[in-house]
Design a protein around this motif. Sequence first.
Motif, mmCIF file in Angstrom:
data_model
loop_
_atom_site.group_PDB
_atom_site.id
_atom_site.type_symbol
_atom_site.label_atom_id
_atom_site.label_comp_id
_atom_site.label_asym_id
_atom_site.label_seq_id
_atom_site.Cartn_x
_atom_site.Cartn_y
_atom_site.Cartn_z
ATOM 1 N N LYS A 147 0.833 -1.201 0.000
ATOM 2 C CA LYS A 147 0.000 0.000 0.000
ATOM 3 C C LYS A 147 0.868 1.251 0.000
ATOM 4 C CE LYS A 147 -3.977 -1.956 2.456
ATOM 5 N NZ LYS A 147 -4.878 -1.824 3.640
ATOM 6 N N LEU A 173 -12.341 5.842 -8.499
ATOM 7 C CA LEU A 173 -11.200 5.195 -7.844
ATOM 8 C C LEU A 173 -11.550 5.031 -6.365
ATOM 9 C CD1 LEU A 173 -8.294 4.165 -8.302
ATOM 10 C CD2 LEU A 173 -7.480 6.413 -7.560
ATOM 11 N N GLY A 174 -11.876 3.813 -5.980
ATOM 12 C CA GLY A 174 -12.288 3.568 -4.600
ATOM 13 C C GLY A 174 -13.741 3.923 -4.370
ATOM 14 N N ILE A 191 -5.537 8.884 2.647
ATOM 15 C CA ILE A 191 -5.683 8.019 1.485
ATOM 16 C C ILE A 191 -4.766 6.812 1.636
ATOM 17 C CG2 ILE A 191 -6.437 9.777 -0.158
ATOM 18 C CD1 ILE A 191 -3.573 10.105 -1.056
ATOM 19 N N SER A 192 -5.181 5.687 1.067
ATOM 20 C CA SER A 192 -4.388 4.459 1.087
ATOM 21 C C SER A 192 -4.653 3.730 -0.221
ATOM 22 C CB SER A 192 -4.772 3.586 2.293
ATOM 23 O OG SER A 192 -4.025 2.392 2.308
ATOM 24 N N PHE A 193 -3.649 3.726 -1.091
ATOM 25 C CA PHE A 193 -3.785 3.111 -2.404
ATOM 26 C C PHE A 193 -3.117 1.737 -2.415
ATOM 27 C CE2 PHE A 193 -3.796 7.602 -4.386
ATOM 28 C CZ PHE A 193 -5.167 7.698 -4.194
ATOM 29 N N ALA A 197 -4.166 0.044 -7.383
ATOM 30 C CA ALA A 197 -4.499 1.446 -7.624
ATOM 31 C C ALA A 197 -3.273 2.224 -8.097
ATOM 32 C CB ALA A 197 -5.071 2.081 -6.357
ATOM 33 N N THR A 198 -2.117 2.002 -7.473
ATOM 34 C CA THR A 198 -0.918 2.720 -7.911
ATOM 35 C C THR A 198 -0.487 2.287 -9.315
ATOM 36 O OG1 THR A 198 0.457 1.096 -6.732
ATOM 37 C CG2 THR A 198 -0.081 3.135 -5.570
ATOM 38 N N LEU A 201 -2.693 4.280 -11.517
ATOM 39 C CA LEU A 201 -2.295 5.686 -11.545
ATOM 40 C C LEU A 201 -1.077 5.902 -12.438
ATOM 41 C CD1 LEU A 201 -2.742 6.570 -7.758
ATOM 42 C CD2 LEU A 201 -4.086 7.505 -9.651
#
Length: 241
Positions: A147, A173-174, A191-193, A197-198, A201
Amino acid sequence: MPKDFRLPLFLAAGLLAVAGTTTWPRPALAQDASATEQEDAPATSAEPARRAPAKPAPKPAAVAKPPARPGQPIAQAPAQPAVSQPAAAAASLPNGAAAINEVYGDWTVDCRITDGRKACALSQQQGNSQTNQRVFAIELRAPKGGKAEGTILMPFGLRLENGAVLRLDDKDLGQGLRFSTCVPAGCLLPISFPTVATDALQKGKTLTAAALNLSTGEAVTFNVSLNGFAAALTRIAKLDD
């Protein structure tokens, strides 16, 4: 024995005073020879008294060793050497730098050592061109445990109970974000990706953060350019390693 223990100190209080005159008995063989009253007495053969055989002197009693005086060192068994622990590696940056600040596209990488600890993050800020004040910022720390965690800063005047939403290009996203608190600079969204998700991005073009205006209920939107995001994320992961 505890160090603060103190033995009592006993001292002699003086000598015993002898009162009066002491009379000692006269030895039998040392009678006064000048006494005339006993001239007519029959002569006696005064043989020296036989002395009793001398008793063997008693063995001296064992004298107990006095306790150690206060402050006197007491012999102890040698202490076992302590097992040395490996020292933690000191935080460092390339070329012994105390801080690094680099720009990758629209993102800035900042890494510095404070109180022996290393902290690295990538960020992007947006300001009001008229007031020259920051109104929005996003910051992400180096990914750990799958994360990448960080914070989004948004301005005052929003409906905090409604939170905010994120969109990557044309997709959500989320499931939305909740404000945690407000500080003098604005209100914060943790925030916590996750890795998925990263990864998205790094391939995207624009990240959008939106919340509702407190007075009008209209959306307040900030568009975040992802130009340089992939390179900045890779860089902080390397610096923070």
